[in-house]
Design a protein around this motif. Structure first.
Motif, PDB file in Angstrom:
ATOM      1  N   ARG A   1     -18.352  15.894  50.693  1.00 25.90           N
ATOM      2  CA  ARG A   1     -18.250  17.349  50.666  1.00 25.90           C
ATOM      3  C   ARG A   1     -16.826  17.790  50.332  1.00 25.90           C
ATOM      4  N   VAL A   2     -16.717  18.921  49.648  1.00 23.92           N
ATOM      5  CA  VAL A   2     -15.433  19.549  49.388  1.00 23.92           C
ATOM      6  C   VAL A   2     -15.378  20.834  50.201  1.00 23.92           C
ATOM      7  N   LEU A   3     -14.509  20.855  51.210  1.00 22.18           N
ATOM      8  CA  LEU A   3     -14.415  21.981  52.126  1.00 22.18           C
ATOM      9  C   LEU A   3     -13.239  22.863  51.746  1.00 22.18           C
ATOM     10  N   THR A   4     -13.429  24.177  51.843  1.00 19.74           N
ATOM     11  CA  THR A   4     -12.365  25.128  51.550  1.00 19.74           C
ATOM     12  C   THR A   4     -11.779  25.647  52.850  1.00 19.74           C
ATOM     13  N   VAL A   5     -10.447  25.584  52.966  1.00 25.74           N
ATOM     14  CA  VAL A   5      -9.784  26.131  54.141  1.00 25.74           C
ATOM     15  C   VAL A   5      -9.831  27.645  54.028  1.00 25.74           C
ATOM     16  N   PRO A   6     -10.306  28.360  55.052  1.00 25.57           N
ATOM     17  CA  PRO A   6     -10.383  29.829  54.973  1.00 25.57           C
ATOM     18  C   PRO A   6      -9.028  30.423  54.647  1.00 25.57           C
TER      19      PRO A   6
ATOM     20  N   SER B   1      -3.087  26.594  43.816  1.00 22.74           N
ATOM     21  CA  SER B   1      -4.330  25.989  44.283  1.00 22.74           C
ATOM     22  C   SER B   1      -4.038  24.540  44.650  1.00 22.74           C
ATOM     23  N   ILE B   2      -4.710  24.066  45.714  1.00 21.74           N
ATOM     24  CA  ILE B   2      -4.382  22.752  46.266  1.00 21.74           C
ATOM     25  C   ILE B   2      -5.652  21.958  46.526  1.00 21.74           C
TER      26      ILE B   2
ATOM     27  N   LEU C   1      -9.239  19.755  43.937  1.00 23.23           N
ATOM     28  CA  LEU C   1      -8.468  20.794  43.252  1.00 23.23           C
ATOM     29  C   LEU C   1      -9.345  21.590  42.298  1.00 23.23           C
ATOM     30  N   TYR C   2     -10.223  20.918  41.603  1.00 23.14           N
ATOM     31  CA  TYR C   2     -11.146  21.601  40.688  1.00 23.14           C
ATOM     32  C   TYR C   2     -11.991  22.632  41.449  1.00 23.14           C
ATOM     33  N   LYS C   3     -12.429  22.267  42.645  1.00 26.76           N
ATOM     34  CA  LYS C   3     -13.215  23.194  43.460  1.00 26.76           C
ATOM     35  C   LYS C   3     -12.357  24.380  43.915  1.00 26.76           C
ATOM     36  N   ALA C   4     -11.090  24.123  44.240  1.00 29.51           N
ATOM     37  CA  ALA C   4     -10.214  25.213  44.665  1.00 29.51           C
ATOM     38  C   ALA C   4     -10.067  26.249  43.559  1.00 29.51           C
ATOM     39  N   LYS C   5      -9.937  25.795  42.338  1.00 34.98           N
ATOM     40  CA  LYS C   5      -9.801  26.734  41.222  1.00 34.98           C
ATOM     41  C   LYS C   5     -11.130  27.420  40.921  1.00 34.98           C
ATOM     42  N   ALA C   6     -12.224  26.666  41.031  1.00 33.14           N
ATOM     43  CA  ALA C   6     -13.539  27.241  40.752  1.00 33.14           C
ATOM     44  C   ALA C   6     -13.927  28.280  41.797  1.00 33.14           C
ATOM     45  N   ARG C   7     -13.405  28.160  43.004  1.00 34.98           N
ATOM     46  CA  ARG C   7     -13.762  29.082  44.087  1.00 34.98           C
ATOM     47  C   ARG C   7     -12.803  30.268  44.206  1.00 34.98           C
ATOM     48  N   GLY C   8     -11.973  30.472  43.188  1.00 35.42           N
ATOM     49  CA  GLY C   8     -11.138  31.674  43.168  1.00 35.42           C
ATOM     50  C   GLY C   8      -9.642  31.440  43.151  1.00 35.42           C
TER      51      GLY C   8
END
Length: 420
Positions: free
Chosen positions: A381-386, A339-340, A363-370
């Protein structure tokens, strides 16, 4: 005033003492192979000079033929030690000085005439000194100033040897003591010997300091920078880019479920995963950037980018390639993901603590989102790369990712990875 024999014995004792000291250093740390090679060189040099000094008390074949061959055999070991210090392979041409002497002794006119023997020995020694000077100039064994000093001393000694050889052939002396400039040649060699030892000691001290600094700045397992090294190099990175008008990106990496890897496959397998990930990142992080391990399964990279998308491209290439890799371990191939979290700031206004805090938030959001995804802090905003397909990246970006993944494939054998 010292006669030649006494001077030669003192010279032999000095060389032998140095050989013992170098051997002790090498035995203490076998990885420092150059110390062992230099020890053999000085041991051979000391023994050869002592045998020459003992002429009259021992057979001529021992004090002439063998003694000079042993003394000249020091050059291959000295040259090998220099090449080892520069992390270069050993070279067969280093044996030219001793082979030249042996070849000359096979010719009866040279073997039976002291003038020819003096000339041959000095020509062989001049060749050895010239080769030492060439190695010092060509290879990175020290700073340029010290290398030039070493090369200058060895060139000077080579010229002295050539001069003695020429005078010996011109005057044809019937004994070593009767040879013109023999005493001056001996004294010149002793002073050159001492000067080289002093410069060599300075080089070793400088390299020891560099090695100690490297150890304090790097992670012993992966070879990546540690926290101290990251902080120091990030300061240099941000200051060098301050006037560029570009951004500095900071990416935090956290290997997913790493404890499970350790529990399932063992800590050696976990170490192999860490090493493979570090090798992959070093291959993909821009060469002007920095990369290191901040602790456990956590890593950090910093590099200059034009915009946030470019930072995401680099980290997505790492994430996708790592998730696709099979890492070879003693328990079989292991798969892992990462996760990054990414944050950016203008190079002129970058603050490491704030940037790390922002990247950690992403990074916390990356782990929280799967997990196994890249997230970017953009404003508030914290954006997730598809993660499914290239729809979140334009075609050009997707091509860049593919190119970076091909680079990883090339680096994979070095990283201990195998393609799926």
């Amino acid at each position: 005033m010292l006669d030649i024999k006494t001077a030669l014995f003192l010279w032999a004792m000095e060389a032998s003492t140095l050989a013992v000291l170098l051997a002790a250093v090498w035995l203490h740390d076998r990885s420092q192979r150059h110390f062992g090679l230099w020890s053999l060189g000085f041991a051979g040099h000391g023994l050869g000079v002592a045998l020459v000094a003992a002429r009259g008390a021992i057979p001529d074949w021992l004090s002439i033929l063998l003694a000079n061959a042993v003394a000249l055999s020091s050059f291959p070991f000295w040259i090998a030690g220099m090449l080892s210090l520069a992390k270069r392979p050993l070279a067969g041409w280093a044996a030219i000085p001793v082979l030249t002497w042996i070849a000359g002794m096979l010719l009866e006119p040279i073997r039976d005439d002291v003038a020819y023997r003096i000339a041959l020995y000095n020509l062989s020694a001049a060749c050895g000194f010239a080769m030492l000077a060439a190695v010092a100039i060509r290879h990175d064994i020290a700073g340029q100033r010290l290398r030039r000093l070493l090369a200058g001393i060895w060139v000077w000694q080579a010229l002295v040897c050539l001069t003695v050889a020429a005078i010996s052939l011109a005057t044809m002396p019937r004994s070593l003591q009767a040879a013109p400039f023999s005493a001056i040649s001996t004294v010149s060699s002793v002073f050159g010997f001492i000067a080289v030892i002093m410069i060599g000691a300075r080089i070793i001290m400088d390299r020891s300091e560099q090695r100690l600094r490297h150890l304090t700045r790097t992670d012993p397992l992966t070879g990546a920078l540690n926290r101290r090294g990251l902080v120091e190099d990030f300061a240099s990175l941000s200051s060098s880019k301050a006037a560029s008008g570009r951004l500095v990106a900071l990416a935090l990496f956290d290997l997913d479920h790493f404890k499970k890897i350790n529990d399932t496959y063992g800590h050696q397998a976990g170490d192999a995963v860490l090493i493979a990930f570090a090798d992959m990142c070093r291959a993909l992080v821009p060469t002007s950037g920095i990369f290191g391990r901040t602790g456990g399964e956590e890593f950090m990279a910093g590099f200059e980018v034009r915009d946030v998308r470019e930072a995401a491209l680099v980290t997505e290439a790492i994430r996708q390639a790592f998730s696709a890799a099979r890492i070879e371990t003693d328990k079989g191939p292991v798969s892992a993901t990462v996760s990054i979290g990414i944050a950016t700031a203008p190079a002129a206004k970058v603050d490491l603590d704030q940037l790390m805090s922002n990247a950690d938030r992403a990074l916390y959001k990356a782990k929280a989102r799967g997990r196994n995804r890249t997230t970017v802090l953009s404003g508030d905003r914290v954006l997730t790369v598809p993660t499914d397909g290239p729809e979140g990246l334009d075609a050009q970006a997707d091509r860049q990712v593919a190119a970076l993944r091909r680079l990883v494939a090339k680096a994979s054998p070095q990283a201990g990875l195998s393609k799926p």
